[in-house]
Design a protein around this motif. Structure first.
Motif, PDB file in Angstrom:
ATOM      1  N   VAL A   1      20.493 -49.826  -2.007  1.00 51.82           N
ATOM      2  CA  VAL A   1      19.816 -48.601  -2.448  1.00 51.82           C
ATOM      3  C   VAL A   1      20.866 -47.551  -2.775  1.00 51.82           C
ATOM      4  O   VAL A   1      21.767 -47.282  -1.972  1.00 51.82           O
ATOM      5  CB  VAL A   1      18.866 -48.071  -1.350  1.00 51.82           C
ATOM      6  CG1 VAL A   1      18.257 -46.746  -1.783  1.00 51.82           C
ATOM      7  CG2 VAL A   1      17.776 -49.084  -1.056  1.00 51.82           C
ATOM      8  N   TYR A   2      20.754 -46.973  -3.969  1.00 51.92           N
ATOM      9  CA  TYR A   2      21.582 -45.834  -4.369  1.00 51.92           C
ATOM     10  C   TYR A   2      20.680 -44.598  -4.316  1.00 51.92           C
ATOM     11  O   TYR A   2      19.606 -44.583  -4.933  1.00 51.92           O
ATOM     12  CB  TYR A   2      22.136 -46.019  -5.781  1.00 51.92           C
ATOM     13  CG  TYR A   2      23.271 -47.031  -5.869  1.00 51.92           C
ATOM     14  CD1 TYR A   2      24.595 -46.592  -5.907  1.00 51.92           C
ATOM     15  CD2 TYR A   2      23.012 -48.395  -5.921  1.00 51.92           C
ATOM     16  CE1 TYR A   2      25.636 -47.506  -5.992  1.00 51.92           C
ATOM     17  CE2 TYR A   2      24.028 -49.317  -6.006  1.00 51.92           C
ATOM     18  CZ  TYR A   2      25.350 -48.866  -6.041  1.00 51.92           C
ATOM     19  OH  TYR A   2      26.384 -49.762  -6.115  1.00 51.92           O
ATOM     20  N   VAL A   3      21.150 -43.537  -3.579  1.00 59.72           N
ATOM     21  CA  VAL A   3      20.320 -42.350  -3.367  1.00 59.72           C
ATOM     22  C   VAL A   3      21.083 -41.109  -3.832  1.00 59.72           C
ATOM     23  O   VAL A   3      22.290 -40.972  -3.560  1.00 59.72           O
ATOM     24  CB  VAL A   3      19.939 -42.191  -1.876  1.00 59.72           C
ATOM     25  CG1 VAL A   3      18.952 -41.037  -1.701  1.00 59.72           C
ATOM     26  CG2 VAL A   3      19.351 -43.479  -1.329  1.00 59.72           C
ATOM     27  N   VAL A   4      20.374 -40.207  -4.525  1.00 56.26           N
ATOM     28  CA  VAL A   4      20.969 -38.927  -4.950  1.00 56.26           C
ATOM     29  C   VAL A   4      20.937 -37.971  -3.758  1.00 56.26           C
ATOM     30  O   VAL A   4      19.868 -37.768  -3.132  1.00 56.26           O
ATOM     31  CB  VAL A   4      20.195 -38.336  -6.141  1.00 56.26           C
ATOM     32  CG1 VAL A   4      20.806 -36.999  -6.559  1.00 56.26           C
ATOM     33  CG2 VAL A   4      20.207 -39.311  -7.315  1.00 56.26           C
ATOM     34  N   LYS A   5      22.115 -37.407  -3.410  1.00 58.06           N
ATOM     35  CA  LYS A   5      22.219 -36.525  -2.245  1.00 58.06           C
ATOM     36  C   LYS A   5      21.311 -35.313  -2.349  1.00 58.06           C
ATOM     37  O   LYS A   5      20.655 -34.894  -1.392  1.00 58.06           O
ATOM     38  CB  LYS A   5      23.657 -36.037  -2.077  1.00 58.06           C
ATOM     39  CG  LYS A   5      24.630 -37.058  -1.501  1.00 58.06           C
ATOM     40  CD  LYS A   5      25.995 -36.405  -1.325  1.00 58.06           C
ATOM     41  CE  LYS A   5      27.003 -37.384  -0.709  1.00 58.06           C
ATOM     42  NZ  LYS A   5      28.324 -36.722  -0.528  1.00 58.06           N
TER      43      LYS A   5
ATOM     44  N   ASP B   1       8.963 -35.708  -0.369  1.00 53.80           N
ATOM     45  CA  ASP B   1       8.936 -35.654   1.094  1.00 53.80           C
ATOM     46  C   ASP B   1       7.882 -34.657   1.574  1.00 53.80           C
ATOM     47  O   ASP B   1       7.107 -34.110   0.778  1.00 53.80           O
ATOM     48  CB  ASP B   1      10.319 -35.331   1.655  1.00 53.80           C
ATOM     49  CG  ASP B   1      10.830 -33.961   1.197  1.00 53.80           C
ATOM     50  OD1 ASP B   1      10.013 -33.172   0.647  1.00 53.80           O
ATOM     51  OD2 ASP B   1      12.025 -33.685   1.378  1.00 53.80           O
ATOM     52  N   ALA B   2       7.881 -34.409   2.873  1.00 53.33           N
ATOM     53  CA  ALA B   2       6.866 -33.523   3.462  1.00 53.33           C
ATOM     54  C   ALA B   2       7.014 -32.082   3.013  1.00 53.33           C
ATOM     55  O   ALA B   2       6.063 -31.292   3.094  1.00 53.33           O
ATOM     56  CB  ALA B   2       6.947 -33.602   4.996  1.00 53.33           C
ATOM     57  N   ASN B   3       8.185 -31.682   2.558  1.00 51.41           N
ATOM     58  CA  ASN B   3       8.423 -30.298   2.086  1.00 51.41           C
ATOM     59  C   ASN B   3       8.232 -30.159   0.578  1.00 51.41           C
ATOM     60  O   ASN B   3       8.703 -29.193  -0.019  1.00 51.41           O
ATOM     61  CB  ASN B   3       9.844 -29.870   2.475  1.00 51.41           C
ATOM     62  CG  ASN B   3      10.050 -29.853   3.986  1.00 51.41           C
ATOM     63  OD1 ASN B   3       9.146 -29.467   4.731  1.00 51.41           O
ATOM     64  ND2 ASN B   3      11.221 -30.292   4.432  1.00 51.41           N
ATOM     65  N   ASP B   4       7.589 -31.120  -0.015  1.00 54.12           N
ATOM     66  CA  ASP B   4       7.349 -31.141  -1.469  1.00 54.12           C
ATOM     67  C   ASP B   4       8.651 -31.188  -2.259  1.00 54.12           C
ATOM     68  O   ASP B   4       8.705 -30.730  -3.405  1.00 54.12           O
ATOM     69  CB  ASP B   4       6.517 -29.929  -1.915  1.00 54.12           C
ATOM     70  CG  ASP B   4       5.061 -30.089  -1.519  1.00 54.12           C
ATOM     71  OD1 ASP B   4       4.634 -31.252  -1.317  1.00 54.12           O
ATOM     72  OD2 ASP B   4       4.361 -29.069  -1.408  1.00 54.12           O
ATOM     73  N   CYS B   5       9.688 -31.708  -1.659  1.00 56.79           N
ATOM     74  CA  CYS B   5      10.959 -31.881  -2.372  1.00 56.79           C
ATOM     75  C   CYS B   5      11.031 -33.314  -2.915  1.00 56.79           C
ATOM     76  O   CYS B   5      10.635 -34.271  -2.239  1.00 56.79           O
ATOM     77  CB  CYS B   5      12.146 -31.620  -1.425  1.00 56.79           C
ATOM     78  SG  CYS B   5      12.260 -29.889  -0.894  1.00 56.79           S
ATOM     79  N   TRP B   6      11.542 -33.459  -4.146  1.00 55.86           N
ATOM     80  CA  TRP B   6      11.691 -34.772  -4.793  1.00 55.86           C
ATOM     81  C   TRP B   6      13.072 -35.332  -4.491  1.00 55.86           C
ATOM     82  O   TRP B   6      14.064 -34.619  -4.498  1.00 55.86           O
ATOM     83  CB  TRP B   6      11.514 -34.664  -6.307  1.00 55.86           C
ATOM     84  CG  TRP B   6      10.130 -34.265  -6.729  1.00 55.86           C
ATOM     85  CD1 TRP B   6       9.679 -33.043  -7.059  1.00 55.86           C
ATOM     86  CD2 TRP B   6       9.012 -35.148  -6.864  1.00 55.86           C
ATOM     87  NE1 TRP B   6       8.367 -33.052  -7.390  1.00 55.86           N
ATOM     88  CE2 TRP B   6       7.907 -34.359  -7.282  1.00 55.86           C
ATOM     89  CE3 TRP B   6       8.818 -36.516  -6.664  1.00 55.86           C
ATOM     90  CZ2 TRP B   6       6.654 -34.887  -7.516  1.00 55.86           C
ATOM     91  CZ3 TRP B   6       7.561 -37.042  -6.904  1.00 55.86           C
ATOM     92  CH2 TRP B   6       6.492 -36.239  -7.314  1.00 55.86           C
ATOM     93  N   PHE B   7      13.120 -36.640  -4.221  1.00 60.09           N
ATOM     94  CA  PHE B   7      14.414 -37.312  -4.106  1.00 60.09           C
ATOM     95  C   PHE B   7      14.373 -38.590  -4.953  1.00 60.09           C
ATOM     96  O   PHE B   7      13.328 -39.202  -5.138  1.00 60.09           O
ATOM     97  CB  PHE B   7      14.769 -37.619  -2.643  1.00 60.09           C
ATOM     98  CG  PHE B   7      13.800 -38.519  -1.928  1.00 60.09           C
ATOM     99  CD1 PHE B   7      14.019 -39.893  -1.848  1.00 60.09           C
ATOM    100  CD2 PHE B   7      12.663 -37.991  -1.310  1.00 60.09           C
ATOM    101  CE1 PHE B   7      13.124 -40.707  -1.162  1.00 60.09           C
ATOM    102  CE2 PHE B   7      11.777 -38.798  -0.641  1.00 60.09           C
ATOM    103  CZ  PHE B   7      11.993 -40.173  -0.566  1.00 60.09           C
ATOM    104  N   TYR B   8      15.539 -38.961  -5.484  1.00 60.60           N
ATOM    105  CA  TYR B   8      15.655 -40.066  -6.435  1.00 60.60           C
ATOM    106  C   TYR B   8      16.543 -41.154  -5.849  1.00 60.60           C
ATOM    107  O   TYR B   8      17.562 -40.881  -5.198  1.00 60.60           O
ATOM    108  CB  TYR B   8      16.257 -39.584  -7.755  1.00 60.60           C
ATOM    109  CG  TYR B   8      15.428 -38.528  -8.445  1.00 60.60           C
ATOM    110  CD1 TYR B   8      14.480 -38.884  -9.390  1.00 60.60           C
ATOM    111  CD2 TYR B   8      15.583 -37.175  -8.141  1.00 60.60           C
ATOM    112  CE1 TYR B   8      13.707 -37.929 -10.024  1.00 60.60           C
ATOM    113  CE2 TYR B   8      14.810 -36.203  -8.767  1.00 60.60           C
ATOM    114  CZ  TYR B   8      13.874 -36.585  -9.714  1.00 60.60           C
ATOM    115  OH  TYR B   8      13.100 -35.644 -10.336  1.00 60.60           O
ATOM    116  N   TYR B   9      16.166 -42.431  -6.132  1.00 59.70           N
ATOM    117  CA  TYR B   9      17.005 -43.548  -5.686  1.00 59.70           C
ATOM    118  C   TYR B   9      16.661 -44.786  -6.517  1.00 59.70           C
ATOM    119  O   TYR B   9      15.648 -44.836  -7.238  1.00 59.70           O
ATOM    120  CB  TYR B   9      16.798 -43.823  -4.194  1.00 59.70           C
ATOM    121  CG  TYR B   9      15.419 -44.307  -3.807  1.00 59.70           C
ATOM    122  CD1 TYR B   9      15.144 -45.670  -3.694  1.00 59.70           C
ATOM    123  CD2 TYR B   9      14.400 -43.400  -3.526  1.00 59.70           C
ATOM    124  CE1 TYR B   9      13.887 -46.106  -3.316  1.00 59.70           C
ATOM    125  CE2 TYR B   9      13.143 -43.828  -3.145  1.00 59.70           C
ATOM    126  CZ  TYR B   9      12.884 -45.195  -3.052  1.00 59.70           C
ATOM    127  OH  TYR B   9      11.636 -45.630  -2.688  1.00 59.70           O
TER     128      TYR B   9
END
Length: 787
Positions: free
Chosen positions: A704-708, A684-692
């Motif tokens: 879609v399954y997303v990790v909180k 994302d814009a804050n350089d944080c990774w998210f997984y789905y």
């Protein structure tokens, strides 16, 4: 009228039952006089059996003769046994006939295209008689060999008793043709061709010294009287001698038993064509020319060729053993490969090992069985399959061979004989099959089925055949010479009439037989193409099987048959060229969707509805960002309420069914779902990774399954960074000072060394002032010097 294709029987255009049954084994002839329909030609009676039945011909009215095999002589193979002392139990005098091959005579009735098979059995009998003829090179180089052969008779007789009780031995010798340049023709050399004080006999081509006999001492006596001769060139005339031994059966004394010819030499051989050196151009005639046991035509006929020798040795069942020195082993090994049932043994320099060589070679030759047949009639073929020891089956090049056959072993051969056509004279033929090197053979009489049985009851000069112009047989007219037509109603000399031609015009048109046939007696006879697979047919020759649409350069796309210029497609294919497949399996994507849900399946090929998609199942999109980047913004706004689409999330991203999970381990894993899905990792814009994960169910629901929990990078630790920078600056300053100090020390030392060197090189005396000059000047007049 329906077009007729796919049948070789119809293609042959047979005009009689006899012609029909010669086309192929599957062809039959309908003898029902009422079988033909209006417009049918006489050849329509000839077709495959099932086709004739479908057309209304009764099974009882179909002529379909079959071939047969009949055994005429079937004597069992001989089972000879020996007593413990090694002697045959069977009395030799009362058991003169030994049978090793079964059956002995057969009669085959051959129908064209139908092979007749039978089994031939061979058993190697014990105590089988042997005739051995020793043919020796008596050129001068074989002088020491002759001494060892002089006692060969009795010694070989003794050794052969372990193999057979009926053994005979003979002896012959050869040198060379008695013409230049093979021998010296000067009078002195013709009497004694040897040099020095050697006493040699006159040169000769071939001499039969001893006819086959069971008296070993007589062999020793006659051989001991032989003298060495001589010639000029290195190769010898052994082929002339072998030919005479093979064809002069009465002079040599051959019996119908195992015949062995031992050819002993230490040199090469002349063959066909070499005789031209001596002015001899006539080819060898392959006949016996012995007078007083001497070959008298060596100066007249050329040496025989290898092929000629092979034929004569085979015709006379002679097995050859080449006993040659080591030097000529390669040459005779190549010769052995050209002569069936022959062997090569290495002869010692003085022939001392000749008995062992003969025994070993005989065992090698007699342990192999090779079948051969005489010349086959035209159109007849034969095939073999060998059933050898230990379940070994010989096929291909070894289909007529069995090896390692011991005494008492039994092998068999499956033989099939097939005729492709009847001989021109239609007479019976006889062929023979025999194992090479053995006198026994199988005699086979071949009878050819060229006519149907119904032809025997034909009615000559029948009223059914237009004023008796033919013979009514097998339900149809066989026309006399010069007559044609279903009822022999036309003469080949008659001029075509308009009335007859009218029956050959389709729809009263102008083209006769569609320009693809001839009108014969009001019936179209279609032309034949050079390619037998391409045919015209139909009542007016209006049909063919080669003018249909093509696909991939194949008629009917290779998925159908051409009938009357129209493709009849195989199941699951359609289209004018059968190039449209109805099978959707080729359009099925990995997610079990047709064309990935992005197109339609047409003729087994995906047609993508959106032009940006490509591939066999619309799986490739070169300009698309990919599944993960494509849905990144929607996943952010639906799961984290962030991203570029957070203000319009419901409107633009409502198509996603989002399910949150606490950890990455809770995301769907392969094998746990009934549909395929993709694992994604985005930032994302804050350089944080998210997984789905992204997947599409069969009902087109995008799930879609997303990790909180986001994975954000930790901030930098300032103190270590500052401390590191300060420490680095200090260390760099110290290093620079040390380097400067080191350079100054080096410079001072160099200057001091230079000063010391100049000091050592000073020219004045250290005890006198170099600045002081004396006030007294002394002048010397050289003229008055010393006076």
């Amino acid at each position: 009228m329906c077009c007729l294709f796919g049948s070789d029987c119809i293609k042959a255009n047979a005009q009689s039952c006899g012609e029909c049954i010669q086309v192929a084994e599957k062809c039959g002839w309908c003898t029902d006089p009422n079988f033909l329909k209006q417009g049918d030609s006489k050849s329509a009676r000839c077709d495959e059996l099932e086709a004739l039945i479908k057309k209304g011909c009764s099974k009882t009215m179909i002529e379909n003769p079959r071939g047969s095999t009949k055994v005429l002589q079937d004597k069992p193979v001989t089972n000879r046994k020996k007593d413990p002392a090694g002697q045959p139990i069977t009395d030799r005098k009362n058991d003169t006939v030994i049978i090793q091959i079964q059956p002995q005579k057969l009669e085959l009735n051959l129908r064209s295209g139908e092979p007749q098979t039978f089994k031939l059995k061979f058993k190697r009998a014990e105590d089988y008689p042997i005739d051995l003829y020793y043919l020796m090179d008596l050129s001068f180089s074989m002088k020491d060999d002759l001494e060892n052969v002089k006692n060969l008779g009795t010694a070989l007789m003794h050794e052969m008793q372990g193999i057979t009780s009926d053994f005979r031995i003979g002896f012959g010798s050869f040198v060379e043709k008695t013409v230049m340049p093979y021998i010296s023709t000067t009078p002195a050399r013709l009497i004694n061709p040897c040099t020095s004080n050697e006493n040699c006999t006159s040169p000769f081509s071939y001499k039969n010294v001893l006819k086959l006999t069971d008296d070993g001492s007589k062999f020793n006596s006659l051989v001991s009287q032989q003298q060495i001769s001589g010639n000029l060139d290195s190769p010898e005339g052994g082929f002339d001698a072998i030919m005479q031994v093979a064809v002069c059966g009465k002079d040599i004394g051959w019996r119908n038993v195992t015949r062995l010819l031992v050819f002993s030499t230490d040199a090469g051989f002349h063959f066909a064509g070499d005789g031209k050196l001596g002015g001899i151009v006539l080819p060898n005639d392959g006949k016996c020319h012995l007078e007083n046991n001497m070959y008298t035509m060596s100066h007249y006929y050329d040496y025989p060729s290898i092929a000629h020798l092979v034929q004569k040795l085979s015709d006379n069942n002679i097995q050859t053993i080449f006993a040659v020195t080591q030097e000529f082993q390669p040459v005779y090994q190549e010769l052995k490969n050209l002569i069936p049932k022959s062997a090569v043994g290495t002869l010692s320099s003085n022939s001392s090992n000749v008995i062992k060589l003969i025994i070993d070679s005989y065992n090698s030759l007699s342990s192999e069985v090779i079948l051969e047949n005489t010349k086959l009639p035209e159109g007849v073929s034969i095939s073999y399959k060998a059933n050898c020891k230990n379940g070994v089956v010989g096929t291909g090049e070894n289909d007529r061979k069995c090896f390692n056959i011991s005494i008492g072993d039994e092998v068999s051969f499956d033989i099939a004989i097939e005729s492709k056509k009847c001989p021109s004279d239609r007479k019976s033929q006889t062929i023979k099959i025999k194992p090479l090197g053995f006198a026994e053979e199988v005699e086979i009489t071949l009878n050819f089925i060229c006519e149907c049985e119904c032809s025997l009851t034909g009615e000559p000069v029948s009223k059914e055949c237009h004023n008796g112009n033919g013979t009514f047989e097998c339900g149809a007219c066989r026309c006399n010479e010069g007559r044609i037509g279903r009822k022999c109603e036309c003469s080949t000399d008659e001029v075509r009439t308009d009335d007859l031609d009218a029956n050959c015009r389709k729809d009263n048109g102008t083209d006769i037989c569609s320009n693809y046939g001839d009108c014969v007696c009001g019936t179209c006879e279609c032309k034949k193409k050079d390619n037998p697979e391409e045919r015209y047919s139909g009542k007016f020759c209006e049909c063919d099987n080669f003018n249909c649409d093509r696909s991939n350069n194949k008629l009917c796309g290779g998925h159908g048959r051409c009938e009357c210029r129209v493709c009849i497609c195989d199941p699951l294919y359609t289209g004018s060229a059968c190039d449209c497949s109805l099978d959707n399996s080729t359009c099925m994507a990995a997610n079990q969707q047709i064309c990935n849900g992005r197109g339609t399946c047409e003729c087994g090929v995906c047609k993508c509805t959106n032009p940006k998609f490509q591939g066999s199942t619309c799986e490739i999109c070169p300009t698309c960002p990919g599944v993960c980047p494509e849905h990144k913004d929607c996943v952010q706004c639906r799961a984290f309420q962030t991203g570029e689409k957070k203000d319009s999330c419901e409107a633009e991203c409502g198509y996603l069914h989002v399910i949150t999970v606490p950890e990455r381990e809770n995301l769907p894993q392969p094998g746990g779902q009934t549909y395929s899905f993709t694992h994604c990792k985005e930032r994302d814009a804050n350089d944080c990774w998210f997984y789905y994960t992204y997947g599409v169910r069969n009902d087109s629901q995008k799930e879609v399954y997303v990790v909180k929990k986001l994975e954000c990078p930790a901030g930098p630790d300032i103190i270590p960074i500052v401390a590191g920078v300060v420490a680095g600056i200090v260390l760099i300053g110290l290093a620079l000072l040390l380097i400067w100090k080191l350079l100054m020390i080096i410079h001072d030392r160099r200057e001091f060394a230079k000063f010391e060197k100049e000091k050592m090189n000073a020219k004045w005396d250290t005890g006198e002032n170099p600045i002081y000059k004396s006030a007294v000047t002394t002048v010397v007049n050289p003229k008055y010097e010393g006076k």
